[in-house]
Scaffold this motif. Structure first.
Motif, mmCIF file in Angstrom:
data_model
loop_
_atom_site.group_PDB
_atom_site.id
_atom_site.type_symbol
_atom_site.label_atom_id
_atom_site.label_comp_id
_atom_site.label_asym_id
_atom_site.label_seq_id
_atom_site.Cartn_x
_atom_site.Cartn_y
_atom_site.Cartn_z
ATOM 1 N N LEU A 1 -15.598 36.090 6.992
ATOM 2 C CA LEU A 1 -16.427 35.117 6.789
ATOM 3 C C LEU A 1 -17.488 35.476 5.884
ATOM 4 O O LEU A 1 -17.872 34.815 4.779
ATOM 5 N N ILE A 2 -18.246 36.353 6.377
ATOM 6 C CA ILE A 2 -19.519 36.538 5.950
ATOM 7 C C ILE A 2 -19.827 37.282 4.401
ATOM 8 O O ILE A 2 -20.081 36.962 3.546
ATOM 9 N N PHE A 3 -18.477 38.445 4.403
ATOM 10 C CA PHE A 3 -18.710 39.143 3.038
ATOM 11 C C PHE A 3 -17.922 38.371 2.014
ATOM 12 O O PHE A 3 -18.187 38.106 1.023
ATOM 13 N N GLY A 4 -16.749 37.332 2.602
ATOM 14 C CA GLY A 4 -16.018 36.630 1.544
ATOM 15 C C GLY A 4 -16.935 35.574 1.085
ATOM 16 O O GLY A 4 -16.833 35.295 -0.184
ATOM 17 N N ALA A 5 -17.518 34.726 1.882
ATOM 18 C CA ALA A 5 -18.663 33.765 1.406
ATOM 19 C C ALA A 5 -19.302 34.112 0.356
ATOM 20 O O ALA A 5 -19.604 33.542 -0.641
ATOM 21 N N ILE A 6 -20.051 35.360 0.663
ATOM 22 C CA ILE A 6 -21.445 36.029 -0.041
ATOM 23 C C ILE A 6 -20.740 36.173 -1.414
ATOM 24 O O ILE A 6 -21.277 36.199 -2.545
ATOM 25 N N SER B 1 -23.425 30.179 15.469
ATOM 26 C CA SER B 1 -24.915 30.377 14.998
ATOM 27 C C SER B 1 -24.846 31.801 14.583
ATOM 28 O O SER B 1 -25.467 32.013 13.696
ATOM 29 N N SER B 2 -24.324 32.772 15.141
ATOM 30 C CA SER B 2 -24.703 34.152 14.818
ATOM 31 C C SER B 2 -24.066 34.555 13.461
ATOM 32 O O SER B 2 -24.887 35.026 12.747
ATOM 33 N N THR B 3 -22.761 33.924 13.381
ATOM 34 C CA THR B 3 -22.063 34.144 12.096
ATOM 35 C C THR B 3 -22.712 33.731 10.726
ATOM 36 O O THR B 3 -22.964 34.269 9.930
#
Length: 375
Positions: free
Chosen positions: A12-17, A299-301
C-alpha cells in the motif's frame, strides 16, 4: 497474520506513493497536449499491459518504481509531434513538477482523512516495551516485549521520551525495574553508544511551530528497546484541526528533509546514515506488522505513507541530474538563455547523474541488507 499485515503495508505504501507520483506526470502531460508513449508502474517484464489511445499502460513485476515515457524526452525522439520540446515553458515546468506536487497532496489528504476518520489515540499512563532489538543489551538481560517500565535509574518515567533521555545519558550499567504480569523484575543492561542526528537549529514557522532545520551528529546511549505508551482512547479530529495537522506535517517535514539534506551534503551527517529501498521497506514492514488489521494498523500504515511521500517528493525536486529537480534546473537555464541546451549534452549529464545515483543506492542497499541480517 503479522507477515500478511506487514506485507500489505509495504504494498500500500509504495504502491500509492509511486502511482500518485507517476500519475501526476501523466495527467499534466496529457492536459498539456503532450504525447505519452507509456505509463508504467514497476519495472521488468509486464504482468499486465494494454494500449489505449496511443499510450501503453502496464503493471510490471518489480514494484520498486514506475515511469512515464513522454514523447520528445528521450534521445532521438526530440522532434516528436506534440512532444515535450514543442510545448511552452510553463507546460514543461508543470509536467516536471507534477510528480512531487502530487506526493505532497497525497500526504496532505491522507493526514486530513486519517485525522477525521480514525483520529489519534490518547496515550495511557504506562511506558511499555514495544520491541527488542536482537543481540542488544536489552535482549541479553531478558527484557521482553510487553514489559512495563516501573523505574529507570531510580526514576519513574512519565513517558517514553523521559525513559529514552535517562538511558541516553547513562554511560554505566543502568538499573531498570519492569513489571511482568504480577512480578517486579530488576535488570541492569549496559547501554551501547550510538551516533544520532539531533536538531541544531529550529525554525518557528507560523501555523506549524518549531521544526528542526540543520542537524548534526551527537552521541547517545541505547539498550535496544522500542518504547510506547499504553493504549488510551481514540479521538477523532474535526476538519479544522485536521487541516492544521496536515499543514503542520507537510511543511514541517519538508523543512526537516531540507535540513537533513544540507547536513548530509555538508558532512555533518555521514552518508552511512541514509537508507535505501531495502531499509525503507524494512521500516515499513516493522511499522505495519500487527496481529490483525485495526485502528493501529491503519494509523501506522497511512501515517508512514504520508511521511515517506513527502520525503520522496522533496528528494525528486533536488537539482540533481536524472531527477525531476535536475530537469527543472535545466529548464530554468533554458528559459534564461532563451534556447535549450544541446539535447545530447543534457542527455549525457542525466546519464552520469543516474549512474551516480544508482551507485549510491547500491552502496546504501548493501549496508541495509548487512544491517538487516545482523551485520
Amino acid at each position: 497474520m503479522e507477515q500478511f499485515t506487514g506485507g500489505l503495508g509495504i504494498l500500500l505504501i509504495f504502491g500509492a506513493i509511486i502511482a500518485i507520483h507517476e500519475f501526476g506526470h501523466f495527467v499534466s502531460a496529457k492536459l498539456s497536449g503532450m504525447g505519452v508513449h507509456e505509463f508504467s508502474l514497476g519495472f521488468g517484464p509486464a504482468l499486465f499491459k494494454r494500449e489505449y489511445h496511443g499510450t501503453l499502460y502496464a503493471i510490471r513485476i518489480i514494484p520498486l518504481g514506475g515511469y512515464v515515457r513522454i514523447a520528445g524526452m528521450e534521445p532521438g525522439d526530440e522532434d516528436a509531434p506534440n512532444g515535450y520540446n514543442t510545448k511552452p515553458f510553463f507546460a514543461k515546468f508543470i509536467t516536471l513538477a507534477a510528480g512531487a506536487t502530487m506526493n505532497f497532496i497525497l500526504a496532505f489528504v491522507v493526514i486530513i482523512v486519517l485525522g477525521m476518520a480514525i483520529g489519534a489515540m490518547k496515550p495511557g499512563n504506562k511506558v511499555l516495551i514495544d520491541g527488542i532489538i536482537p543481540n542488544s543489551p536489552a535482549s541479553r538481560v531478558d527484557l521482553r516485549t510487553g514489559d512495563e517500565l516501573v523505574s529507570v535509574a531510580g526514576v519513574q518515567p512519565l513517558n517514553q521520551d523521559q525513559a529514552r533521555a535517562i538511558i541516553g545519558k547513562s554511560t554505566q550499567p543502568v538499573p531498570i525495574v519492569v513489571r511482568r504480569g504480577d512480578r517486579l523484575l530488576t535488570v541492569t543492561p549496559t547501554p551501547k553508544q550510538l551516533l544520532t542526528p539531533e536538531p541544531e537549529v529550529s525554525l518557528d514557522i507560523p501555523l506549524v511551530g518549531k521544526v528542526p532545520f540543520i542537524l548534526h551528529m551527537t552521541t547517545t546511549h541505547i539498550i535496544g528497546v522500542q518504547l510506547t505508551m499504553s493504549s488510551g482512547q481514540w479521538e477523532r479530529l474535526n476538519l479544522a484541526d485536521s487541516l492544521k495537522v496536515g499543514t503542520r506535517t507537510v511543511v514541517g517535514t519538508v523543512v526537516s528533509a531540507a535540513g537533513q539534506f544540507i547536513s548530509v551534503v555538508s558532512g555533518r551527517v555521514p552518508v552511512s546514515q541514509l537508507s535505501g529501498p531495502v531499509g525503507i521497506m524494512n521500516l515499513s514492514y516493522k511499522a505495519t506488522r500487527t496481529e490483525h488489521i485495526s485502528h493501529i494498523w491503519f494509523s501506522s500504515t497511512f501515517t508512514l505513507m504520508a511521511m515517506l511521500s513527502i520525503f520522496i517528493g522533496f528528494f525528486n525536486l533536488l537539482p540533481i541530474p536524472a531527477l525531476d529537480g535536475g530537469r527543472i534546473f535545466f529548464l530554468i537555464i533554458e528559459g534564461i538563455r532563451r534556447k535549450p541546451l544541446a539535447p545530447e549534452k543534457e542527455a549525457k549529464i542525466h546519464a552520469i547523474g543516474m549512474a551516480v545515483l544508482l551507485g549510491l543506492v547500491l552502496l546504501v542497499t548493501i549496508k541495509d541488507v548487512w544491517n538487516l541480517f545482523g551485520g
